[in-house]
Write a protein that holds these residues in place. Sequence first.
Motif: not given
Length: 496
Positions: A200-204, A422-431, A451-459
Amino acid sequence: MKGKLSDQPLVELIREVSSKGLSGTLRLQQERVQSAVYFEEGQLVFAASNLRTLRLRAYLEKANLVSKHELERVGRPVADLRLAANLHSAGILTGEQVNTLLANVVGDVLRVVLLWEAGTWEFDERARINESFRVSVDVPNLLREASHRMPLKLISSRFRNPNETFTRATMVSKIKDFLPTESFILSRLDAPMKLAELVSISGLPNVEAHRIIYGLALSGFLTREHWQNAFRTDAAKPPKEQARDSALSTSKFEKPDEDTDLQQFLQRVTNASDHYELFDLPLRADTSEIKDAYYGVARRYHPDLYHLKSGTSLHNDLGSAFARVTQAYETLMNPNTRAAYDSALERARQFKLSAEKAVAAEEPEFEFADGDDDGGPEHNFREGFAAFQQGRINAAINHLAVAARHAPNEARYRAYYGRALAASERTQRLAEVELQAAVKLDPTNATYHTHLAQLYLDLDFHNRAQAELERALSLDPNNATANSLRRKLQKSRKTG
């Protein structure tokens, strides 16, 4: 001892023979192809195959080092090591030429058999090689590189227990080409961690995380709780490990000034809030400055320089710290990852500037529980939220991950862990996973939907962002953040 490669991959057999310091021959067969891998006290010293293209004679012909007449002089066809010995004793080849050729043969044989998914194996402790020539093989690197080429499905099948524990080993690394994902996982493993948590913490994606973890465990950089061992014997440590243990016993005589210097370096790494601060560089530093700073740290604090401390807690901490240094260097030297990292830092700084307003608006949500100052989930949540306010994203993730892991049904832990990820692109999936969990646990909380809306907007998932904003505003029509995001979304759609 014998078995099937479908049940016990060759990489695991080699790891086990090496770790247990066994001597003997590992014979392999797949249909008509046969190979043999030879060990002496855990060291892989030779490998051979019955494939004509992988025999020493084929390499001699290709290199044009020996004429047919000279080959006839050394006698009828014989095993590769005997042929090498005959050529050397006859003065046809030098020792250096023989070693180079044998190293090429062994390397090619191993590259072929390490990818076998089917076939049989048999280990004979009585079968040894009698010739004087031996090949030096870097087994940890060999196994790690082999894992990069193995089928993902096969690797994932070797992980049966998501609660299996992994720890970072104290071995000294001689590998200079760690993948960024390998360095990242090693840097995160400051304490024993379950497989599911590490993935989980790997973000992969799961299968990619399994590949990295498997390779690091095979090569000894991670200690795995449960290997599916093929051999029931526990052999004595090989001489090299005995010598290492002996060297460790002398570590108490090292100068205390060295330990003090290392402790100060470790404290500096711990206190650094971002990659630039870690190297004491400005945000606008160019690549030459970053490279000079990294190699300056490496020349002074690389774990390999302190091999006498191998196995001590100080060396373990040093390995962890240098893994973070390496991760920082790799991130900043790549234009794409640096741009993404700088963007995340900027978002964190913007959040810090508006932190007081955010805290005031969300104050009812942060009624911290009493009596939890001993490192429990509430304590870690406090520390993580404070770190996030200050823009220390890595520290925030570490603390909030602990809180969410120990209290997975606490919505606010999951929500703010997701917000930090969510602050890092590499862990946004886990976010997304964490924020969705928070919304599911507390569906009437407008802030979590926001918060979830903000993430979806960033994506750039505008439809999903719109749906979450509608849910948030239906719960709290006056939510300032949700209304601001809605205007931002409407503007984005118009310009898009």
